[in-house]
Design a protein around this motif. Structure first.
Motif, PDB file in Angstrom:
ATOM      1  N   UNK A 462       0.966  -1.047  -0.167  1.00 16.14           N
ATOM      2  CA  UNK A 462      -0.291   0.079   0.089  1.00 16.14           C
ATOM      3  C   UNK A 462       1.002   1.242   0.027  1.00 16.14           C
ATOM      4  N   UNK A 463       1.950   1.145   0.363  1.00 13.93           N
ATOM      5  CA  UNK A 463       2.888   2.392   0.551  1.00 13.93           C
ATOM      6  C   UNK A 463       4.413   1.784   1.039  1.00 13.93           C
ATOM      7  N   UNK A 464       5.372   2.569   0.701  1.00 11.36           N
ATOM      8  CA  UNK A 464       6.580   2.260   0.987  1.00 11.36           C
ATOM      9  C   UNK A 464       7.015   2.046   2.547  1.00 11.36           C
ATOM     10  N   UNK A 465       7.425   1.008   2.826  1.00  3.43           N
ATOM     11  CA  UNK A 465       7.632   0.526   4.141  1.00  3.43           C
ATOM     12  C   UNK A 465       8.761   1.269   4.713  1.00  3.43           C
ATOM     13  N   UNK A 466       8.533   1.878   6.048  1.00  8.56           N
ATOM     14  CA  UNK A 466       9.597   2.708   6.730  1.00  8.56           C
ATOM     15  C   UNK A 466      11.047   1.733   6.954  1.00  8.56           C
ATOM     16  N   UNK A 467      10.587   0.528   7.286  1.00  8.75           N
ATOM     17  CA  UNK A 467      11.387  -0.669   7.369  1.00  8.75           C
ATOM     18  C   UNK A 467      11.379  -1.680   6.482  1.00  8.75           C
ATOM     19  N   UNK A 468      12.110  -1.683   5.398  1.00  9.16           N
ATOM     20  CA  UNK A 468      12.006  -2.669   4.244  1.00  9.16           C
ATOM     21  C   UNK A 468      12.746  -3.983   4.530  1.00  9.16           C
ATOM     22  N   UNK A 469      12.016  -4.915   4.902  1.00 10.77           N
ATOM     23  CA  UNK A 469      12.767  -6.093   5.555  1.00 10.77           C
ATOM     24  C   UNK A 469      13.262  -6.920   4.335  1.00 10.77           C
ATOM     25  N   UNK A 470      12.616  -6.907   3.182  1.00  6.33           N
ATOM     26  CA  UNK A 470      12.999  -7.820   2.147  1.00  6.33           C
ATOM     27  C   UNK A 470      13.968  -7.209   0.992  1.00  6.33           C
ATOM     28  N   UNK A 471      14.903  -6.898   1.456  1.00  5.15           N
ATOM     29  CA  UNK A 471      16.130  -6.022   0.632  1.00  5.15           C
ATOM     30  C   UNK A 471      17.484  -6.415   1.160  1.00  5.15           C
ATOM     31  N   UNK A 472      18.552  -6.535   0.069  1.00  2.00           N
ATOM     32  CA  UNK A 472      19.826  -6.762   0.493  1.00  2.00           C
ATOM     33  C   UNK A 472      20.206  -5.448   0.837  1.00  2.00           C
ATOM     34  N   UNK A 473      19.559  -4.348   0.778  1.00  2.00           N
ATOM     35  CA  UNK A 473      20.061  -2.864   1.250  1.00  2.00           C
ATOM     36  C   UNK A 473      19.859  -2.908   2.646  1.00  2.00           C
ATOM     37  N   UNK A 474      19.284  -3.587   3.243  1.00  2.00           N
ATOM     38  CA  UNK A 474      19.075  -3.578   4.806  1.00  2.00           C
ATOM     39  C   UNK A 474      20.217  -3.281   5.649  1.00  2.00           C
ATOM     40  N   UNK A 475      20.225  -2.512   6.578  1.00  2.44           N
ATOM     41  CA  UNK A 475      21.462  -1.849   7.381  1.00  2.44           C
ATOM     42  C   UNK A 475      21.449  -2.719   8.488  1.00  2.44           C
ATOM     43  N   UNK A 476      22.450  -2.856   9.116  1.00  2.00           N
ATOM     44  CA  UNK A 476      22.728  -3.285  10.878  1.00  2.00           C
ATOM     45  C   UNK A 476      21.769  -2.274  11.530  1.00  2.00           C
ATOM     46  N   UNK A 477      21.591  -1.200  11.287  1.00  2.00           N
ATOM     47  CA  UNK A 477      20.772  -0.219  12.261  1.00  2.00           C
ATOM     48  C   UNK A 477      19.343  -0.808  12.191  1.00  2.00           C
ATOM     49  N   UNK A 478      19.101  -0.881  10.927  1.00  4.74           N
ATOM     50  CA  UNK A 478      17.670  -1.575  10.663  1.00  4.74           C
ATOM     51  C   UNK A 478      17.408  -2.844  11.205  1.00  4.74           C
ATOM     52  N   UNK A 479      18.391  -3.671  11.299  1.00  8.62           N
ATOM     53  CA  UNK A 479      18.292  -4.701  11.799  1.00  8.62           C
ATOM     54  C   UNK A 479      18.043  -4.720  13.603  1.00  8.62           C
ATOM     55  N   UNK A 480      18.813  -3.739  14.125  1.00  8.63           N
ATOM     56  CA  UNK A 480      18.743  -3.565  15.244  1.00  8.63           C
ATOM     57  C   UNK A 480      17.163  -3.004  15.912  1.00  8.63           C
ATOM     58  N   UNK A 481      16.459  -2.151  14.835  1.00 11.51           N
ATOM     59  CA  UNK A 481      15.304  -1.767  15.013  1.00 11.51           C
ATOM     60  C   UNK A 481      14.246  -3.022  15.019  1.00 11.51           C
ATOM     61  N   UNK A 482      14.425  -3.711  14.072  1.00  8.43           N
ATOM     62  CA  UNK A 482      13.754  -4.936  13.889  1.00  8.43           C
ATOM     63  C   UNK A 482      13.838  -5.616  15.232  1.00  8.43           C
ATOM     64  N   UNK A 483      15.113  -6.160  15.823  1.00  9.19           N
ATOM     65  CA  UNK A 483      15.232  -6.842  17.018  1.00  9.19           C
ATOM     66  C   UNK A 483      14.283  -6.252  18.193  1.00  9.19           C
ATOM     67  N   UNK A 484      14.807  -4.751  18.191  1.00 10.23           N
ATOM     68  CA  UNK A 484      13.915  -4.246  19.391  1.00 10.23           C
ATOM     69  C   UNK A 484      12.344  -4.238  19.209  1.00 10.23           C
TER      70      UNK A 484
END
Ligand code: NDP
Length: 509
Positions: A462-484
């Motif tokens: 529906x809209x661009x996700x603030x946290x895109x989980x399904x991309x190789x561009x995912x950063x370590x910072x985003x992984x931390x946000x996911x874990x939190x």
């Protein structure tokens, strides 16, 4: 089906008189494949009609069936020998199911939105149930309209076309059904019938069908499953039963005996959900047996106008009934009504057996005749235990003024009627089917519609996700946000309980 595809023919007989009712082709594998190919060609058109278009057709068919009910009942009467009134009753129930299918398919199968969850909040999620394509239906002879229609109506309502192989004992009924739908839709092969013996059914299992709905004996069900496994064709198995009726100390004993008599003897006992065993609380046992035997003596099988029971439709079933009764008597059982002398060359008279050991054939195997065993029990716990000891698990009945629902829930059967018999089969919104040797899968109700579909799950961004989980561009910072986020969502649930879990929980609690 055209007759040219067949190489041989067989006769369907009136089991009460031996008269030839009809002559039908034995369809071989090539003829079955051709029918399935025609069904496949029609499947796209039928699916494209949508729920409203299909409902219009099914409603028109329902009108034809209702207006010509007496004619169809004649065919059922001739091929099975059952009384005309009983034939009409099964047709009426089938018509009622057809109405339910027409009016509920859209609600049950139509697209529904599903909450996507926090992690995928940018998605719109939905599920709908789409037709499989072509469904093969293999049916028995005992209720040659009601039983296969439990699959045919639901498969059609879900948007499939159908190729139906009726029992070799009731091919005329199957053809009548297909012809009546063809009157409504002459140009599309919505429902075709292939006739023949077991080989024709086996060919249907091996054909290019998307599902097989089988109703018949457990032994044949296993053969059907094995054949379907070759192509990974899914199956519904509606197999035999050994249904019990339980009578509690506070039951209405007269009503229970009346229900037991009808459940055991109606249709000459040739009912998958017929009552074949009764377990009665010791406090009401004598009264129950009196009432049941009175009723058993008041009905008889025959061809006269007063006969409420017809013949055994399948001649070989007489041997099964004889074997079960002889075994029961040889092992200490007593026939209060009927017995070995009740088994003729076409008809079996009602038989009530008592003192029959629980491991005898009359208690463990499907008899499929107008016989019933009655056993005194100390309480309903014993009755439940004995009921559940069998390897079948189709239906059951409980007569109890105060504990019906509680006892019903403890019975390992797909269906239970409280203070009645077999009523679950007539409620179109309820699923019909069993467990154990009685098979698996469901016809009737919402489950019966979904049985002939596949679930189609769709997600739409529906809209661009603030946290895109399904991309190789995912950063370590985003992984931390996911874990939190995951910890906040599920972390508390993973804490160990303060007290240790109980080692084993009652599965039925
Ligand atoms: P069968 O198992 O003998 O036959 C059922 C159907 O399967 C018939 O059309 C039969 O054809 C066909 N068939 C036979 N062999 C094969 C094969 N190898 N491959 C594919 N199909 C085959 O059952 P009955 O007709 O004798 O019916 C009685 C049984 O049905 C009882 O056990 C009863 O409990 C059960 N039943 C279950 C119901 C349920 O909903 N659970 C409802 C009604 C009945 P043909 O007749 O030509 O041999």
């Amino acid at each position: 089906m055209t007759q040219t595809a067949a190489t041989a023919t067989f006769e369907s007989l009136n089991p009460a008189t031996g008269d030839v009712v009809g002559v039908h082709p034995v369809h071989d594998a090539a003829a079955v494949d051709a029918a399935v190919a025609r069904a496949r060609a029609a499947a796209g058109w039928w699916a494209a009609q949508g729920f409203d278009g299909r409902r219009r057709v099914l409603d028109q068919w329902r009108g034809v069936l209702t207006r010509r009910m007496a004619q169809l009942a004649d065919v059922v009467h001739q091929e099975t020998g059952k009384p005309h009134g009983d034939a009409q009753l099964e047709i009426g129930l089938a018509i009622d199911h057809l109405a339910w299918v027409g009016s509920h398919a859209s609600k049950v199968l139509g697209r529904k939105r599903v909450a996507p969850g926090l992690l995928l909040a940018n998605q719109a999620a939905s599920v709908e149930y789409l037709p499989l394509g072509v469904v093969g239906v293999i049916g028995p002879w005992n209720y040659p309209v009601f039983t296969p229609m439990g699959s045919i109506a639901y498969a059609l309502g879900a948007g499939n076309t159908v190729v139906f192989k009726p029992s070799e004992l009731t091919p005329g009924v199957g053809l009548w059904l297909a012809d009546s739908l063809r009157e409504v839709v002459p140009d599309h092969d919505l429902l075709q019938v292939v006739t023949g013996h077991g080989d024709t059914g086996a060919a249907l299992c091996r054909a290019d069908v998307d599902k097989i709905a089988f109703t018949g004996s457990t032994a044949t069900g296993k053969r059907v499953m094995a054949a379907c496994a070759e192509r990974l064709t899914p199956v519904v198995i509606e197999a035999g039963g050994k249904d019990a009726l339980l009578v509690d100390e506070d039951a209405d004993v007269v009503a229970a005996a009346d229900a037991a008599a009808w459940g055991a003897f109606a249709n000459a006992g040739q009912t998958c959900t017929g009552i074949e065993r009764v377990y009665v609380h010791e406090r009401v046992y004598d009264r129950f047996v009196d009432e049941l035997t009175k009723r058993a003596r008041s009905v008889h099988a025959g061809t006269d106008a007063d006969a409420k029971l017809g013949p055994m439709t399948m001649p070989s079933q007489l041997d099964v009934v004889r074997r079960h009764v002889t075994d029961a008597l040889a092992r200490g059982g007593r026939a209060l009504v009927g017995g070995e002398g009740a088994i003729g060359d076409k008809f079996v008279q009602p038989t009530v057996l008592v003192d029959v050991p629980e491991d005898s054939l009359a208690v463990t195997e499907e008899t499929f005749g107008p016989t019933v065993t009655v056993r005194k029990v100390r309480d309903m716990d014993e009755a439940v235990e004995l009921t559940n000891a069998g390897h079948y698990g189709l239906g059951s009945s409980v007569f109890s003024a105060s504990r019906g629902p509680e006892i019903a829930r403890r019975l390992r059967t797909g269906m239970t009627a409280i203070n009645s018999v077999i009523s679950f089969a007539g409620v179109a919104g309820l699923p019909f089917g069993g467990v154990g040797d009685s098979g698996f899968g469901r016809i009737h109700g919402p489950d019966g519609l979904r049985e002939f579909c596949y679930a189609k799950a769709v997600t739409r961004t529906r809209f661009k996700a603030p946290l895109n989980l399904t991309t190789f561009d995912r950063t370590p910072e985003q992984d931390t946000v996911v874990a939190t986020l995951l910890t906040a969502l599920h972390g508390r649930a993973s804490q160990l309980p303060k007290r240790p879990l109980r080692a084993r929980r009652d599965r039925r609690s």
